[in-house]
Design a protein around this motif. Structure first.
Motif, PDB file in Angstrom:
ATOM      1  N   UNK A  79       0.851  -1.207   0.000  1.00 43.45           N
ATOM      2  CA  UNK A  79       0.000   0.000   0.000  1.00 43.45           C
ATOM      3  C   UNK A  79       0.884   1.254   0.000  1.00 43.45           C
ATOM      4  N   UNK A  80       1.990   1.201   0.732  1.00 49.26           N
ATOM      5  CA  UNK A  80       2.918   2.340   0.723  1.00 49.26           C
ATOM      6  C   UNK A  80       3.548   2.535  -0.655  1.00 49.26           C
ATOM      7  N   UNK A  81       3.875   1.422  -1.288  1.00 52.18           N
ATOM      8  CA  UNK A  81       4.443   1.507  -2.643  1.00 52.18           C
ATOM      9  C   UNK A  81       3.419   2.144  -3.592  1.00 52.18           C
ATOM     10  N   UNK A  82       2.159   1.733  -3.433  1.00 53.23           N
ATOM     11  CA  UNK A  82       1.107   2.268  -4.318  1.00 53.23           C
ATOM     12  C   UNK A  82       0.891   3.765  -4.091  1.00 53.23           C
ATOM     13  N   UNK A  83       1.122   4.202  -2.863  1.00 52.61           N
ATOM     14  CA  UNK A  83       0.913   5.628  -2.561  1.00 52.61           C
ATOM     15  C   UNK A  83       1.965   6.498  -3.248  1.00 52.61           C
ATOM     16  N   UNK A  84       3.168   5.941  -3.443  1.00 51.69           N
ATOM     17  CA  UNK A  84       4.230   6.686  -4.141  1.00 51.69           C
ATOM     18  C   UNK A  84       4.771   5.811  -5.264  1.00 51.69           C
ATOM     19  N   UNK A  85       4.031   5.740  -6.362  1.00 55.25           N
ATOM     20  CA  UNK A  85       4.368   4.749  -7.390  1.00 55.25           C
ATOM     21  C   UNK A  85       5.747   4.964  -8.030  1.00 55.25           C
TER      22      UNK A  85
END
Lengths: 217, 131
Positions: A79-85
Motif C-alpha cells: 500500500x505504501x508503494x502504491x501511494x508513491x508509485x
C-alpha cells in the motif's frame, strides 16, 4: 557497499545456472512492474501483487513467525508503494527495496504485537502441496519447523540465500549488515538446520532414490 | 571428490529449496490490498478537493480585496458637499455675506479651478442633464 563475494563452493546445493537465470528474470520482471507502476499509477499495483506476494509473504513469515502478521506486513508495504508509485522505479534494485520495506513493516508489527509462538506450531500457515509431493509434506513441515526454531537473524539470511537466491552482498544490502556477517549467519544457520533435519535428510535421500528408480524404470 | 560436509550442506540447501513453495499467501490478501489502495486513493482525492476548495476560496477573497483596494484608490476623490458647506460658512463669516451667496461663490471658485479632475464630473453631469 563492499563487493564481497564468497568463495565458490562446489556443492550440489548451490543454485544451478537455470535457477540463477530464473532469479535474474524475476528481478527483471519486478523492475518492469515497477516501471509500469510509475507510468500507470496505482492501477498497475495488481501486477506487482501477483508477481511478488508469494515471496514476500514467505519472507515476512520467517520474521514474524506468524503468517497473518506477515500478510499484514506485506499489505502495509505494498500500500505504501502504491501511494508513491514512482519511488520503487527510481531504486537501483526494486526487488531488494521491496524486501527491505517488508522487513521493516514486519519488524514494526513484531514490536507492536509480540506473540508467544510455540516451537513446532505451524497452524497459522496456509500451505499447498501438489498431489505428487504429498509424501514429502511431513518433510516440508519439518523444514518450516526447523526454520522457525532458528533466531530470526539467521533464518532470514537462509530465506534470502536459498529461496531468493541472493548473493551475500545482496543479502547484506537488504539487511543492512556486512557481507561477512551475512555469510557467517548463514553458516551457523545451515549447521543448526543440518543437525535438526538429519532425519529428514535420510528420508529425502530415500525419496530421491525412489524417484530416480521410477524414472529409470 | 566433494567434501562430505559441503555435500551435506548442499543436501540441506536442496531440501530447504524444495520447501519454498509450501507456504502460500491467503486468498484474501490480494483483494485486501487492492481495497486498501482504492480506499486511500478515494481519501486522497477527497483531501485534494477539500484543499483545492480552500485555496480557491482564499484566492477569490484575496482578489476581491485587492480589486476593492484598487477601486478605492482609482475612484476620484473630489470635494464633498460637507467641505463646500464648511468653506461657505467660513467665507460668510469672514466676508460678512449671506451663507447662500458664499456657497455660490465657493462653487464658482471650485468650477473655475483648472486641472482638478473632480470638477469635471459635475460639469459633464450638468451637460448631460442640459441635453
Amino acid at each position: 557497499m563492499s563487493h564481497f563475494n564468497p568463495p565458490p563452493s562446489p556443492v550440489s546445493g548451490s543454485p544451478t545456472a537455470s535457477q540463477c537465470s530464473a532469479f535474474a528474470s524475476f528481478t527483471q520482471r519486478v523492475r518492469v512492474s515497477a516501471r509500469q507502476l510509475a507510468e500507470l499509477g496505482e492501477d498497475a499495483i495488481s501486477g506487482l501483487i501477483d508477481l511478488t506476494s508469494l515471496r514476500l509473504v514467505r519472507y515476512a513469515t520467517t520474521i514474524t513467525r506468524n503468517q497473518h502478521d506477515a500478510e499484514d506486513a506485506v499489505q502495509a508495504a505494498i500500500v505504501k508503494v502504491a501511494a508513491q508509485p514512482g519511488r520503487l522505479h527510481q531504486c537501483e534494485d526494486p526487488w531488494a527495496f521491496l524486501l527491505r520495506m517488508v522487513r521493516n513493516e514486519s519488524l514494526v508489527i513484531l514490536r507492536r504485537r509480540p506473540r508467544w509462538n510455540l516451537f513446532g506450531d505451524l497452524c497459522d500457515l496456509l500451505t499447498r502441496c501438489r498431489v505428487d509431493e504429498l509424501e514429502r509434506e511431513e518433510s516440508y513441515r519439518a523444514i518450516w519447523r526447523a526454520m522457525r526454531s532458528l533466531p530470526t537473524q539467521q533464518s532470514e539470511v537462509v530465506v534470502l540465500k536459498i529461496w531468493e537466491e541472493m548473493t551475500f552482498a545482496e543479502i547484506a544490502a537488504v539487511l543492512e549488515i556486512t557481507p561477512s556477517t551475512a555469510a557467517s549467519r548463514y553458516r551457523y544457520a545451515v549447521a543448526k538446520l543440518s543437525d535438526r533435519l538429519s532425519g529428514e535428510l535420510g528420508e529425502a535421500a530415500h525419496f530421491n532414490g525412489q524417484e530416480r528408480g521410477r524414472s529409470h524404470a | 571428490m566433494l567434501d562430505p560436509l559441503n555435500q551435506h550442506h548442499g543436501d540441506i540447501e536442496n531440501l530447504i529449496r524444495d520447501a519454498g513453495d509450501y507456504v502460500r499467501p491467503g486468498d484474501q490478501l490480494r483483494a485486501r490490498i487492492l481495497e486498501q489502495v482504492d480506499e486511500r486513493r478515494q481519501r486522497r482525492r477527497l483531501w485534494q478537493r477539500l484543499v483545492g476548495g480552500v485555496v480557491f476560496t482564499t484566492t477569490v477573497a484575496w482578489l476581491l480585496l485587492v480589486v476593492g483596494q484598487i477601486g478605492v484608490q482609482v475612484a476620484p476623490h473630489g470635494r464633498s458637499a460637507s467641505d463646500l458647506h464648511e468653506q461657505a460658512s467660513r467665507r460668510a463669516n469672514i466676508e460678512g455675506i449671506g451663507w447662500e451667496w458664499a456657497l455660490t461663490e465657493v462653487i464658482y471658485d471650485w468650477r473655475r479651478r483648472p486641472g482638478d479632475s473632480s470638477t469635471r464630473q459635475p460639469n459633464s453631469q450638468l451637460e448631460g442633464t442640459q441635453r
